[in-house]
Design a protein around this motif. Structure first.
Motif, short mmCIF file in Angstrom:
data_model
loop_
_atom_site.label_atom_id
_atom_site.label_comp_id
_atom_site.label_asym_id
_atom_site.label_seq_id
_atom_site.Cartn_x
_atom_site.Cartn_y
_atom_site.Cartn_z
N GLU A 29 0.85 -1.19 0.00
CA GLU A 29 0.00 0.00 0.00
C GLU A 29 0.89 1.25 0.00
O GLU A 29 1.91 1.29 0.69
CB GLU A 29 -0.88 0.00 1.25
CG GLU A 29 -1.82 1.18 1.37
CD GLU A 29 -3.09 1.02 0.55
OE1 GLU A 29 -3.75 2.04 0.30
OE2 GLU A 29 -3.41 -0.13 0.19
N PRO A 30 0.53 2.28 -0.78
CA PRO A 30 1.34 3.52 -0.79
C PRO A 30 1.14 4.35 0.48
O PRO A 30 0.71 5.50 0.45
CB PRO A 30 0.84 4.24 -2.04
CG PRO A 30 -0.57 3.77 -2.21
CD PRO A 30 -0.57 2.33 -1.76
N VAL A 31 1.44 3.73 1.60
CA VAL A 31 1.31 4.33 2.92
C VAL A 31 2.48 3.85 3.77
O VAL A 31 2.84 2.67 3.71
CB VAL A 31 -0.03 3.89 3.58
CG1 VAL A 31 -0.03 4.20 5.07
CG2 VAL A 31 -1.21 4.56 2.90
N ALA A 36 7.11 2.18 11.45
CA ALA A 36 8.24 1.94 10.54
C ALA A 36 9.10 3.18 10.39
O ALA A 36 10.34 3.10 10.33
CB ALA A 36 7.72 1.48 9.18
N LEU A 37 8.48 4.36 10.33
CA LEU A 37 9.24 5.59 10.18
C LEU A 37 10.12 5.88 11.39
O LEU A 37 11.23 6.40 11.25
CB LEU A 37 8.29 6.76 9.93
CG LEU A 37 7.62 6.79 8.55
CD1 LEU A 37 6.54 7.87 8.51
CD2 LEU A 37 8.64 7.02 7.45
N ILE A 82 8.59 13.10 21.47
CA ILE A 82 8.74 12.98 20.02
C ILE A 82 7.60 12.13 19.47
O ILE A 82 7.29 11.06 20.00
CB ILE A 82 10.08 12.32 19.65
CG1 ILE A 82 11.25 13.17 20.15
CG2 ILE A 82 10.19 12.10 18.15
CD1 ILE A 82 12.61 12.53 19.94
N TYR A 83 6.98 12.63 18.40
CA TYR A 83 5.92 11.87 17.76
C TYR A 83 6.03 12.01 16.24
O TYR A 83 6.20 13.13 15.73
CB TYR A 83 4.52 12.32 18.22
CG TYR A 83 3.44 11.44 17.64
CD1 TYR A 83 3.12 10.23 18.24
CD2 TYR A 83 2.78 11.79 16.46
CE1 TYR A 83 2.17 9.39 17.69
CE2 TYR A 83 1.82 10.96 15.92
CZ TYR A 83 1.52 9.76 16.53
OH TYR A 83 0.59 8.92 15.99
N VAL A 84 5.91 10.89 15.54
CA VAL A 84 5.97 10.85 14.08
C VAL A 84 4.62 10.37 13.55
O VAL A 84 4.10 9.35 14.01
CB VAL A 84 7.09 9.91 13.59
CG1 VAL A 84 7.17 9.90 12.07
CG2 VAL A 84 8.43 10.30 14.20
N ARG A 149 16.63 4.02 5.16
CA ARG A 149 16.26 2.80 4.44
C ARG A 149 14.96 2.24 5.02
O ARG A 149 14.72 2.33 6.23
CB ARG A 149 17.38 1.76 4.50
CG ARG A 149 18.62 2.20 3.72
CD ARG A 149 19.65 1.11 3.59
NE ARG A 149 20.79 1.54 2.79
CZ ARG A 149 20.84 1.44 1.46
NH1 ARG A 149 19.82 0.93 0.80
NH2 ARG A 149 21.92 1.86 0.80
N LEU A 150 14.14 1.67 4.12
CA LEU A 150 12.80 1.24 4.48
C LEU A 150 12.48 -0.11 3.87
O LEU A 150 13.02 -0.48 2.81
CB LEU A 150 11.75 2.25 3.97
CG LEU A 150 11.67 3.63 4.62
CD1 LEU A 150 10.89 4.57 3.71
CD2 LEU A 150 11.00 3.53 5.97
#
Length: 233
Positions: A29-31, A36-37, A82-84, A149-150
């Motif tokens: 999915e493009p999400v 993960a981030l 910290i929050y992403v 990297r992901l």
């Protein structure tokens, strides 16, 4: 007021992770999930844990056990303020790759497999040059890596960061957030009225969210305040 960053991520390799499995098709999915981030940005650092936690839940490139430890890894980010947010696709394209496990011997005796391992399939990946956007909220100034990297292939991606000026915290009222959110991280501090669901592991995300609560007023955007990593029991 906290520091709020708008981050743009551009892929330099194709990105793959199995959002869903449909027969022999493994679709990405493009999400980008906010869990993960956090790992990709280097925010999960065992050296920043409490000593007793670090010994038991250290995080490294190689994981001998495929057991998620999201609560142990991400809770220290709440303590650091910290929050992403999850990342939405600004523009993207998909590529479809076929893979196959083959035996190179000339003669193979056909035997029933003893393991549940697929012999072939197709992976729908996100193509290079696709772009994503997400936000980072931090009580202290942060320095971001230029490259991360992901995904399963450890795909290379470039990060561009812009700090948003003069965020203003507003009192609780109804507002709309068109980007992606992790519902676990806002449901305890905000009243969620309506949303669209993006089904994906480990926690499904929501977008086009109408909610009631405090928020930061930014240029052309209202970002929910008080977001923290929370985990279902």
């Amino acid at each position: 007021m906290p520091h709020i960053y708008r981050c743009t991520l551009e892929l330099h390799d194709s990105l793959y992770f199995a959002t869903r499995e449909i027969g022999r098709l493994y679709e990405t999915e493009p999400v980008l999930h906010n869990y993960a981030l956090c790992y990709a940005l280097g925010l999960v650092d065992s050296e920043k844990y409490d000593t007793t936690v670090a010994e038991e839940h250290s995080y490294c490139y190689f994981c001998p056990e495929q057991v998620p430890m999201y609560e142990a890894h991400l809770t220290p980010l709440n303590q650091r303020g910290i929050y992403v947010t999850p990342a939405r696709a600004v523009r993207h394209a998909a590529v479809l790759n076929t893979w196959k496990y083959a035996d190179n011997r000339y003669h193979v005796e056909m035997q029933k497999t003893q393991k549940n391992i697929p012999s072939f399939g197709r992976a729908k990946e996100i193509a290079p040059e696709s772009q994503f956007e997400f936000f980072v909220v931090s009580q202290k100034s942060l320095t971001f890596p230029r490259w991360i990297r992901l995904g399963k292939w450890m795909s290379k991606a470039q990060i561009d960061v812009k700090e948003l000026p003069d965020p203003k915290r507003q009192a609780a009222r109804e507002f709309t957030f068109p980007y992606l959110l992790n519902p676990l991280d806002v449901m305890f501090t905000h009243q969620v009225l309506s949303y669209d669901t993006v089904n994906m592991p480990p926690v499904s995300l929501i977008r086009n969210v109408c909610l009631v609560g405090e928020f930061y007023s930014l240029t052309g955007l209202n970002l929910p305040a008080q977001m923290e990593y929370r985990f279902s029991s």
